[in-house]
Scaffold this active site. Structure first.
Site, PDB file in Angstrom:
ATOM      1  N   ARG A 137     -14.805   3.080  11.730  1.00 42.99           N
ATOM      2  CA  ARG A 137     -13.801   2.084  11.341  1.00 42.99           C
ATOM      3  C   ARG A 137     -14.485   0.791  10.917  1.00 42.99           C
ATOM      4  O   ARG A 137     -14.037   0.095  10.022  1.00 42.99           O
ATOM      5  CB  ARG A 137     -12.848   1.812  12.503  1.00 42.99           C
ATOM      6  CG  ARG A 137     -11.896   2.951  12.784  1.00 42.99           C
ATOM      7  CD  ARG A 137     -10.861   2.559  13.815  1.00 42.99           C
ATOM      8  NE  ARG A 137      -9.902   3.633  14.030  1.00 42.99           N
ATOM      9  CZ  ARG A 137     -10.077   4.618  14.899  1.00 42.99           C
ATOM     10  NH1 ARG A 137     -11.153   4.651  15.642  1.00 42.99           N
ATOM     11  NH2 ARG A 137      -9.163   5.553  15.044  1.00 42.99           N
ATOM     12  N   VAL A 171      -0.091   6.694   4.208  1.00 44.48           N
ATOM     13  CA  VAL A 171       0.672   6.126   5.333  1.00 44.48           C
ATOM     14  C   VAL A 171       1.864   5.331   4.805  1.00 44.48           C
ATOM     15  O   VAL A 171       2.987   5.454   5.311  1.00 44.48           O
ATOM     16  CB  VAL A 171      -0.216   5.223   6.228  1.00 44.48           C
ATOM     17  CG1 VAL A 171       0.611   4.605   7.337  1.00 44.48           C
ATOM     18  CG2 VAL A 171      -1.384   6.009   6.820  1.00 44.48           C
ATOM     19  N   ASN A 211     -12.070  -3.703   3.477  1.00 42.46           N
ATOM     20  CA  ASN A 211     -10.675  -3.923   3.830  1.00 42.46           C
ATOM     21  C   ASN A 211     -10.361  -5.388   4.149  1.00 42.46           C
ATOM     22  O   ASN A 211      -9.235  -5.837   3.949  1.00 42.46           O
ATOM     23  CB  ASN A 211     -10.261  -2.989   4.968  1.00 42.46           C
ATOM     24  CG  ASN A 211     -10.019  -1.575   4.460  1.00 42.46           C
ATOM     25  OD1 ASN A 211     -10.040  -1.336   3.260  1.00 42.46           O
ATOM     26  ND2 ASN A 211      -9.792  -0.638   5.366  1.00 42.46           N
ATOM     27  N   HIS A 254      -8.447  -0.309  18.979  1.00 44.16           N
ATOM     28  CA  HIS A 254      -8.196   0.985  18.332  1.00 44.16           C
ATOM     29  C   HIS A 254      -9.513   1.505  17.781  1.00 44.16           C
ATOM     30  O   HIS A 254      -9.771   1.495  16.601  1.00 44.16           O
ATOM     31  CB  HIS A 254      -7.185   0.785  17.199  1.00 44.16           C
ATOM     32  CG  HIS A 254      -6.841   2.046  16.477  1.00 44.16           C
ATOM     33  ND1 HIS A 254      -6.308   3.142  17.100  1.00 44.16           N
ATOM     34  CD2 HIS A 254      -6.934   2.383  15.170  1.00 44.16           C
ATOM     35  CE1 HIS A 254      -6.091   4.093  16.201  1.00 44.16           C
ATOM     36  NE2 HIS A 254      -6.471   3.663  15.029  1.00 44.16           N
ATOM     37  N   GLY A 258       0.862  -1.183   0.000  1.00 46.42           N
ATOM     38  CA  GLY A 258       0.000   0.000   0.000  1.00 46.42           C
ATOM     39  C   GLY A 258       0.895   1.228   0.000  1.00 46.42           C
ATOM     40  O   GLY A 258       1.530   1.531   1.014  1.00 46.42           O
ATOM     41  N   ARG A 307     -10.666   5.889   6.244  1.00 50.70           N
ATOM     42  CA  ARG A 307     -12.003   6.326   6.652  1.00 50.70           C
ATOM     43  C   ARG A 307     -12.378   7.636   6.006  1.00 50.70           C
ATOM     44  O   ARG A 307     -11.548   8.540   5.910  1.00 50.70           O
ATOM     45  CB  ARG A 307     -12.012   6.512   8.169  1.00 50.70           C
ATOM     46  CG  ARG A 307     -12.821   5.471   8.848  1.00 50.70           C
ATOM     47  CD  ARG A 307     -13.064   5.758  10.287  1.00 50.70           C
ATOM     48  NE  ARG A 307     -11.973   6.362  11.021  1.00 50.70           N
ATOM     49  CZ  ARG A 307     -12.138   6.932  12.181  1.00 50.70           C
ATOM     50  NH1 ARG A 307     -13.339   7.005  12.720  1.00 50.70           N
ATOM     51  NH2 ARG A 307     -11.111   7.437  12.826  1.00 50.70           N
TER      52      ARG A 307
HETATM   53  O1  TXD Z   1      -3.626   3.688  13.698  1.00 47.50           O
HETATM   54  C1  TXD Z   1      -3.810   3.105  12.664  1.00 47.50           C
HETATM   55  N1  TXD Z   1      -3.699   1.804  12.602  1.00 47.50           N
HETATM   56  C2  TXD Z   1      -4.136   3.853  11.434  1.00 47.50           C
HETATM   57  C3  TXD Z   1      -4.815   3.147  10.371  1.00 47.50           C
HETATM   58  C4  TXD Z   1      -3.708   5.179  11.222  1.00 47.50           C
HETATM   59  C5  TXD Z   1      -3.866   5.772   9.999  1.00 47.50           C
HETATM   60  C6  TXD Z   1      -4.451   5.105   8.862  1.00 47.50           C
HETATM   61  N2  TXD Z   1      -5.077   3.873   9.192  1.00 47.50           N
HETATM   62  C7  TXD Z   1      -5.587   3.020   8.107  1.00 47.50           C
HETATM   63  O2  TXD Z   1      -4.512   2.667   7.216  1.00 47.50           O
HETATM   64  C8  TXD Z   1      -6.599   3.661   7.200  1.00 47.50           C
HETATM   65  O3  TXD Z   1      -7.867   3.654   7.795  1.00 47.50           O
HETATM   66  C9  TXD Z   1      -6.505   2.742   6.001  1.00 47.50           C
HETATM   67  O4  TXD Z   1      -7.250   1.565   6.233  1.00 47.50           O
HETATM   68  C10 TXD Z   1      -5.027   2.408   5.914  1.00 47.50           C
HETATM   69  C11 TXD Z   1      -4.257   3.200   4.864  1.00 47.50           C
HETATM   70  O5  TXD Z   1      -4.442   4.565   5.039  1.00 47.50           O
HETATM   71  P1  TXD Z   1      -3.870   5.616   3.965  1.00 47.50           P
HETATM   72  O6  TXD Z   1      -4.197   6.960   4.447  1.00 47.50           O
HETATM   73  O7  TXD Z   1      -2.462   5.287   3.617  1.00 47.50           O
HETATM   74  O8  TXD Z   1      -4.799   5.257   2.705  1.00 47.50           O
HETATM   75  P2  TXD Z   1      -4.509   5.547   1.155  1.00 47.50           P
HETATM   76  O9  TXD Z   1      -3.690   6.772   0.982  1.00 47.50           O
HETATM   77  O10 TXD Z   1      -5.811   5.437   0.451  1.00 47.50           O
HETATM   78  O11 TXD Z   1      -3.596   4.314   0.721  1.00 47.50           O
HETATM   79  C12 TXD Z   1      -4.067   3.018   0.629  1.00 47.50           C
HETATM   80  C13 TXD Z   1      -3.352   2.358  -0.506  1.00 47.50           C
HETATM   81  C14 TXD Z   1      -3.668   2.966  -1.897  1.00 47.50           C
HETATM   82  O12 TXD Z   1      -2.484   3.405  -2.517  1.00 47.50           O
HETATM   83  C15 TXD Z   1      -4.316   1.818  -2.651  1.00 47.50           C
HETATM   84  O13 TXD Z   1      -3.984   1.801  -4.034  1.00 47.50           O
HETATM   85  C16 TXD Z   1      -3.717   0.624  -1.936  1.00 47.50           C
HETATM   86  O14 TXD Z   1      -3.709   0.974  -0.564  1.00 47.50           O
HETATM   87  N3  TXD Z   1      -4.458  -0.611  -2.131  1.00 47.50           N
HETATM   88  C17 TXD Z   1      -3.847  -1.793  -2.240  1.00 47.50           C
HETATM   89  N4  TXD Z   1      -2.556  -2.130  -2.184  1.00 47.50           N
HETATM   90  C18 TXD Z   1      -2.266  -3.434  -2.342  1.00 47.50           C
HETATM   91  N5  TXD Z   1      -3.205  -4.392  -2.538  1.00 47.50           N
HETATM   92  C19 TXD Z   1      -4.506  -4.087  -2.596  1.00 47.50           C
HETATM   93  N6  TXD Z   1      -5.432  -5.027  -2.802  1.00 47.50           N
HETATM   94  C20 TXD Z   1      -4.875  -2.732  -2.447  1.00 47.50           C
HETATM   95  N7  TXD Z   1      -6.065  -2.082  -2.457  1.00 47.50           N
HETATM   96  C21 TXD Z   1      -5.799  -0.784  -2.258  1.00 47.50           C
END
Ligand code: TXD
Length: 314
Positions: A91, A16, A98, A178, A12, A85
Site C-alpha cells: 500500500r 470500487v 495517490n 489499514h 473515481g 495495488r
Molecule cells: O479498504 C479500502 N480502503 C480499499 C481501498 C479497498 C479496495 C480498494 N482500495 C483502493 O481504492 C485501491 O487501492 C485504490 O487506491 C482505490 C480504487 O480502487 P479501484 O479498484 O476502484 O481502482 P480502479 O478501478 O483503477 O479505479 C480508479 C479510478 C479510475 O477509473 C481512474 O481513471 C480514476 O480512479 N482516477 C481519477 N479520478 C479522478 N481524478 C483523478 N485525478 C484520477 N486519477 C485516476
C-alpha cells in the site's frame, strides 16, 4: 439528468467507484454523481446503470461526468480515485502517486462541495484520509476513511466459514491502520452469543487473524490485475447508508483521534458512530495487553506514513 438532493458524489468511476454507485442505486439510498478524469467512461457507466433501473426496479438517478461543477451540493463525497495495488506492491508503494491524485480531488471537493462529508477509500488509506483532512480543512467529523468495515467483514466471513455459521451472526472487531499491522481483536469478536476465542482453537484463530490482515493481498494475487471491489463497495455503501439515514450506527471507521486509545492527531481505525453529521462519536473499548501493544505498533506505522507525506512534501 435530474439529480435530486441529498445525493452522493463518487470520485473515481473504476471498480470500487462504479460498484459502489450500483449498490447505492439498487438499495435506493440516494441519487449519484459519478466523476472520473477519463472522458466518456463515467457517462457510459452511468447510462448502463440507468438502463438497468427498469429491471432492478429502483427510481434513483445517476449522472456520469468529467466536470467537478456537477458535484456541487453533494451530501457525501466518496473518493476512490487512484491506482489500485498491483501484485507484490505494498500500500505504501502507492503513496506518491495517490497523494498527488488525492490533493487534486480534494482541492476540487473543497471548492465545489464544501459542506459534504468525505469518505476516503484510496490507499494507503489512513494516510490518504489524513491528507484529505489537511487539504480540505474540513472539520474532522466530516473527513473519514473506509477500511474497518471491510476488514471486519472479511474476518466475520472467515470465522463464520470456520464455524459453519451465517456470517450475519458473527461479529468481529478490527482496529488500527489499514495495512499489514491492522489489529484483529479476537477478545471482542463473537459468534452467536459466544466469544470466538471459546470456539476456535488459538492456532486456528491466529490463522484467521493473519488471513484478515492479508485479505486485500489474497484477492490481488488471485485477480492478477486490480484489487478487491465487491466487498469494498458494500463497505462504503454501509457507511453511506448510516449517514444518509442518520442511523447513528457504530461502525469501524478510519477517524482522526484526539486522545482516544492514547493516540492523538492520527487517522486510525476505531469504532465510531456515523450519522447525519458524519462522525458523531468515537468509542473506546477495553483491549487485552497484546492487543494494546499491537495497536501501538500499527499506530507507529501510520505515523511513519504521515511523516513520509510531510517529508516528501506530497
Ligand atoms: O479498504 C479500502 N480502503 C480499499 C481501498 C479497498 C479496495 C480498494 N482500495 C483502493 O481504492 C485501491 O487501492 C485504490 O487506491 C482505490 C480504487 O480502487 P479501484 O479498484 O476502484 O481502482 P480502479 O478501478 O483503477 O479505479 C480508479 C479510478 C479510475 O477509473 C481512474 O481513471 C480514476 O480512479 N482516477 C481519477 N479520478 C479522478 N481524478 C483523478 N485525478 C484520477 N486519477 C485516476
Amino acid at each position: 439528468m435530474n439529480i435530486r438532493k441529498p445525493f452522493t458524489a463518487i470520485i473515481g468511476a473504476g471498480q470500487v467507484g462504479a460498484t459502489t454507485a450500483q449498490r447505492i442505486l439498487e438499495k435506493g439510498l440516494s441519487d449519484v454523481v459519478l466523476f472520473d478524469v477519463v472522458p466518456g467512461m463515467p457517462q457510459g457507466k452511468a447510462l448502463d446503470l440507468m438502463e438497468a433501473a427498469p429491471i432492478e426496479g429502483h427510481d434513483r438517478h445517476i449522472a456520469g461526468t468529467n466536470d467537478y461543477k456537477d458535484i456541487a451540493g453533494a451530501e457525501i463525497v466518496v473518493i476512490t480515485a487512484g491506482l489500485p495495488r498491483k501484485p507484490g506492491m505494498t500500500r505504501e508503494d502507492l503513496l506518491r502517486v495517490n497523494a498527488k491524485i488525492i490533493r487534486e480531488v480534494c482541492d476540487n471537493v473543497k471548492l465545489r462541495a464544501p459542506e459534504s462529508k468525505l469518505i476516503v477509500v484510496t490507499n494507503p488509506l489512513d494516510i490518504m484520509t489524513h491528507l484529505a483532512f489537511k487539504v480540505t480543512g474540513f472539520p474532522e467529523r466530516r473527513v473519514f476513511g473506509m477500511a474497518g468495515v471491510l476488514d471486519t467483514a472479511r474476518m466475520r466471513f472467515f470465522i463464520a466459514d470456520k464455524l459453519d455459521m451465517v456470517s450475519r451472526d458473527v461479529d468481529a472487531v478490527v482496529l488500527g491502520g489499514h495495512g499489514d499491522l491492522m489489529v484483529p481483536v479476537s477478545s471482542r469478536s463473537r459468534a452467536g452469543e459466544k466469544i470466538v476465542r471459546e470456539l476456535i482453537p488459538e492456532v486456528e484463530l491466529s490463522g484467521i487473524e493473519q488471513r484478515t490482515r492479508d485479505g486485500g493481498a489474497e484477492i490481488v494475487a488471485l485477480l492478477k490485475t486490480g484489487s478487491a471491489f465487491y466487498a469494498p463497495a458494500s463497505s462504503v455503501c454501509e457507511m453511506v447508508k448510516a449517514i444518509l439515514k442518520n442511523e447513528k450506527k457504530i461502525l469501524p471507521v478510519c477517524a482522526r483521534l484526539n486522545g482516544e486509545f492514547g493516540l492523538r492527531d492520527i487517522y486510525f481505525g476505531v469504532p465510531a458512530q456515523l450519522g447525519k453529521n458524519g462522525i458523531e462519536k468515537i468509542f473506546e473499548i477495553p483491549l487485552a495487553d497484546d492487543e494494546k501493544k499491537a495497536l501501538l505498533l500499527s499506530a507507529d506505522k501510520v505515523r511513519q506514513g504521515i511523516q513520509e507525506v510531510d517529508r516528501l512534501g506530497l
